[in-house]
Design an enzyme around this catalytic site. Structure first.
Site, PDB file in Angstrom:
ATOM      1  N   LYS A  67       1.200  -9.182  -4.155  1.00  0.00           N
ATOM      2  CA  LYS A  67       1.609 -10.113  -3.089  1.00  0.00           C
ATOM      3  C   LYS A  67       1.587 -11.526  -3.675  1.00  0.00           C
ATOM      4  O   LYS A  67       2.468 -12.346  -3.437  1.00  0.00           O
ATOM      5  CB  LYS A  67       0.635 -10.044  -1.892  1.00  0.00           C
ATOM      6  N   TRP A 127      -0.530   3.746   2.372  1.00  0.00           N
ATOM      7  CA  TRP A 127      -1.104   2.501   2.907  1.00  0.00           C
ATOM      8  C   TRP A 127      -0.173   1.310   2.622  1.00  0.00           C
ATOM      9  O   TRP A 127      -0.057   0.392   3.418  1.00  0.00           O
ATOM     10  CB  TRP A 127      -2.485   2.305   2.271  1.00  0.00           C
ATOM     11  N   SER A 160      -0.950  -4.739  -6.173  1.00  0.00           N
ATOM     12  CA  SER A 160      -1.535  -4.736  -4.838  1.00  0.00           C
ATOM     13  C   SER A 160      -1.688  -6.151  -4.278  1.00  0.00           C
ATOM     14  O   SER A 160      -0.719  -6.875  -4.221  1.00  0.00           O
ATOM     15  CB  SER A 160      -2.859  -3.974  -4.894  1.00  0.00           C
ATOM     16  N   HIS A 199      -1.974   4.791  -5.477  1.00  0.00           N
ATOM     17  CA  HIS A 199      -2.057   3.340  -5.619  1.00  0.00           C
ATOM     18  C   HIS A 199      -2.705   2.997  -6.959  1.00  0.00           C
ATOM     19  O   HIS A 199      -3.792   3.461  -7.263  1.00  0.00           O
ATOM     20  CB  HIS A 199      -2.931   2.844  -4.459  1.00  0.00           C
TER      21      HIS A 199
HETATM   22  C1  GTR Z   1      -6.333  -2.853   0.267  1.00  0.00           C
HETATM   23  C2  GTR Z   1      -5.478  -3.756   1.110  1.00  0.00           C
HETATM   24  C3  GTR Z   1      -4.087  -3.787   0.559  1.00  0.00           C
HETATM   25  C4  GTR Z   1      -4.074  -4.026  -0.920  1.00  0.00           C
HETATM   26  C5  GTR Z   1      -5.220  -3.361  -1.645  1.00  0.00           C
HETATM   27  C6  GTR Z   1      -5.493  -3.868  -3.044  1.00  0.00           C
HETATM   28  O1  GTR Z   1      -7.586  -2.675   0.731  1.00  0.00           O
HETATM   29  O2  GTR Z   1      -5.497  -3.261   2.408  1.00  0.00           O
HETATM   30  O3  GTR Z   1      -3.296  -4.737   1.226  1.00  0.00           O
HETATM   31  O4  GTR Z   1      -4.029  -5.361  -1.183  1.00  0.00           O
HETATM   32  O5  GTR Z   1      -6.410  -3.462  -0.983  1.00  0.00           O
HETATM   33  O6  GTR Z   1      -5.355  -5.049  -3.307  1.00  0.00           O
HETATM   34  O7  GTR Z   1      -5.912  -3.052  -3.852  1.00  0.00           O
END
Ligand code: GTR
Length: 684
Positions: free
Chosen positions: A540, A627, A536, A663
């Protein structure tokens, strides 16, 4: 009072009685005009946050001259204020902003002196934040202080209470225990104590705490304090100043023309509206309805629209990875490596993530702990890398026992602390003082994120694991870029990153490189065979670390989504608007100009992934993770693959999978990564 020698006190008294005579040594501001408002706060660092920045300017933007005095002692509480008043103790810094907006600090001032300094229109009191929700901490001291002040101020002068605010949900402040470390409990208690005190003494209320709480119920969430309790230098301070303004002038702050530094239009507008709502409904949180045009908005704020309907993805054209900015085609692999790749990297650095410094000159490291782990199957090593005397990162390393030479390893940051990676009881928790500097941090139980780190499998297959906590580099909330490593690059006098200087993702990626610096000296890890991995937001980061630092031998992006592997132009799931709203600290200032303007980006994320070439690249998605836009991740991956093809690289260097489910990073994901690493990092 340093500026007012005692010998002049008689003259001063005369001057105060006859203000037409210029005050000799006194400070009654002569440049004030008849409608000037004079505000005196008897407070501490919270009143400093509220009135010493922005407030004078907000008033001025609406044509009002405001003189502000802040009687400051750090952490001062009502009982102590009373004790100091009773003794007429000159213990305060009297910080006064004149009609000209300039702050002058007068040391060694007493409350009686400050009260006599101007014909005040408003005097405020507040409780210190830790005590503010405890009713027994108010009386009899507030009664005494109010009486004391009334005797010394003009009859028309209003006395008001400045409501303080609840701490961030994971604040480390020692007084949070008074509220069982519950933000809601603290907020409810504060509303009650201040409300009761205001009614009892018939005082006006400045509902700063409610404004802060309102902002926490918007996209801005916890990005309102800088350390869990003091206000964020730009947003939080502006928010409470707006609240003060509206409470003082009884004039809506929405639409006020003053632009605070380092805040975009959205957050400026957000602060105004949260403050306004607090003044209208002081005792309760207002859920600000950004979609409703009849709400008190002046219409600037655009609601976050999230599209998860594949048929509504807008038409878009991706920039060609193999065309230079000036329109020239890239025709050879050499040209990619020597011209196009540096050009793209520079664009990603300056337009999106922000530039980071290189290795610091005086970095030092020490082994903090070492011992056997996993029933003797591994060696655990915990290393502290010092950036400065107080800023350091604690790196947790597991190395398979009995390896034949230095091992390849996975390096990835963790979200909640090294101790959450495994139930191993020897993993160090941060020292309390160190954790305090995170501002917002909650110690998590050992091993509570162990499912994300299949240590036995990693070690069993011959790899090392290297991990560290994001907060050691930069705590993951927007504090206005004061904490973490960000200030390390400030030049003298600089207080905020330039628009092309690092945001938090860039700082984290920089941290990964610094840990790699250390690994180059570790005899048990082969620094030339380290995969950057992350889930996540940390996916990045892993991509950025590997894009920037070619010493990383591989990059693995797990569900990295927007700002990671996913294409920005698809505007599916998380968009630039939503990500920069909730995580304003992640990117550099320049990135904000592409919000709702994705087509003007000089790149898209397929080109970001292509920066990993010629090294192995793995991108993974999860089916239900809309998402993160799994389709956008795959398309982006394919775009990068086209560059790998152009470079004549084998297809085995790039791999993608999408698994069922949500996720997260699972054992299934890791098994794929381990297989991929076997192909590229193991010596066959
Ligand atoms: C979310 C965010 C994502 C992702 C995620 C994470 O809230 O919008 O971009 O980075 O968190 O890191 O789990």
């Amino acid at each position: 009072m340093r500026e007012t020698p005692k010998i002049l006190s008689a003259v001063l008294a005369i001057c105060l009685l006859f203000p037409a005579i210029p005050a000799l040594g006194g400070r009654h501001d002569q440049s004030a005009s008849p409608d000037t408002l004079r505000l005196l706060c008897i407070g501490n660092s919270f009143s400093k946050d509220a009135v010493e920045q922005n407030l004078h300017e907000i008033a001025l933007a609406d044509g009002h001259i405001l003189i502000i005095g802040n009687m400051y002692i750090g952490g001062c509480y009502l009982e102590k204020h009373w004790m100091l008043a009773e003794r007429d103790s000159a213990a305060y810094s009297f910080r006064k902003i004149g009609a000209d907006g300039v702050l002058v600090n007068h040391h060694d001032t007493s409350i009686s002196q400050a009260l006599a300094d101007e014909p005040w229109d408003v005097v405020t009191f507040q409780q210190s934040s830790g005590l503010s929700g405890l009713p027994e901490s108010y009386e009899p001291w507030l009664t005494n202080l109010v009486k004391y002040a009334r005797k010394r101020i003009p009859r028309r002068c209003r006395i008001m209470l400045m409501q303080t605010w609840a701490y961030a949900s994971n604040a480390t402040n020692q007084f949070y225990g008074n509220y069982d470390s519950s933000q809601q409990k603290m907020f409810d208690a504060i509303c009650k104590t201040y409300g009761d005190a205001a009614r009892k003494h018939r005082l006006g209320l400045i509902p700063c705490g409610t404004a802060v709480q309102n902002s926490r119920h918007t996209f801005n969430r916890e990005n309102v304090t800088r350390d869990g309790y003091h206000m964020h230098k730009w947003f939080g301070r502006y928010l409470v100043a707006c609240t003060f303004y509206e409470a003082l002038y009884k004039q809506s702050v929405v639409g006020n023309g003053y632009r605070p530094p380092h805040l975009g239009e959205e957050r400026t507008d957000l602060a105004q509206r949260c403050a306004h709502a607090a003044c209208e409904h002081p005792g309760t949180v207002t859920q600000i309805d950004f979609d409703n045009p009849s709400d008190t908005s002046n219409g600037r704020w655009k609601p976050v629209q999230v599209n998860t309907d594949p048929s509504k993805v807008p038409a878009y054209t991706l920039p060609d990875a193999l065309t230079m900015q000036d329109g020239h085609k890239v025709t050879t692999p050499e040209q990619w490596y020597s011209e196009r790749r540096p050009e793209l990297l520079e664009l990603f650095e300056t337009q999106m993530y922000g530039k980071a410094p290189g290795r610091l000159e005086d970095m030092e490291w020490e082994i903090a702990e070492e011992g056997p782990a996993l029933d003797g199957k591994a060696l655990r090593r915990q290393v502290r890398i010092f950036f400065t005397k107080n800023k350091y990162v604690t790196v947790l390393i597991y190395i398979p026992e009995g390896a034949d030479g230095p091992v390849p390893a996975f390096m990835g940051m963790n979200f909640e602390g090294n101790a959450t990676v495994s139930p191993d009881t020897s993993i160090l928790y941060p020292e309390p003082e160190h954790a305090k500097a995170y501002g917002i941090y909650k110690e998590q139980p050992r091993g509570n994120r162990a499912s994300r780190w299949p240590l036995e499998d990693i070690i069993g297959r011959g790899y090392g694991l290297v991990t560290f906590h994001t907060s050691d580099i930069d705590p993951d909330f927007d504090d206005g870029f004061g904490n973490g490593v960000t200030p390390l690059i400030y030049r003298k006098g600089q207080v905020y990153p330039e628009p092309d200087q690092w945001g938090t993702l860039s700082a984290w990626a920089w941290g990964m490189s610094r840990v790699l610096d250390y690994l180059e000296t570790d005899p048990d890890v082969d620094a030339a065979r380290v995969a950057a991995i992350g889930h996540s937001r940390l996916g990045k980061t892993a991509l950025l670390a590997a894009a920037r630092d070619t010493r990383f031998a591989m990059a693995i992006s797990n569900d990295s989504g927007c700002g990671g592997a996913a294409l920005s132009r698809r505007r599916y799931g998380e968009t630039l608007r939503s990500i920069t709203g909730t995580f304003p600290h992640w990117f550099c200032g320049n990135f904000f100009k592409y919000i709702d303007n994705e087509d003007s980006l000089p790149f898209d994320q397929h080109e970001f992934l292509a920066l990993i070439a010629p090294r192995p690249l793995y991108v993974a998605s999860a089916e239900n993770d809309s998402w993160a836009d799994p389709v956008g991740e795959r398309l982006s991956f394919q775009g990068a693959q086209a560059v790998y093809d152009f470079l004549g690289l084998d297809r085995s260097l790039t791999r993608y999978h999408i698994r069922e489910g949500a996720h997260g990073i699972t054992l299934e994901d890791w098994k794929h990564y381990l297989d991929f690493a076997d192909d590229h990092l193991l010596k066959h």
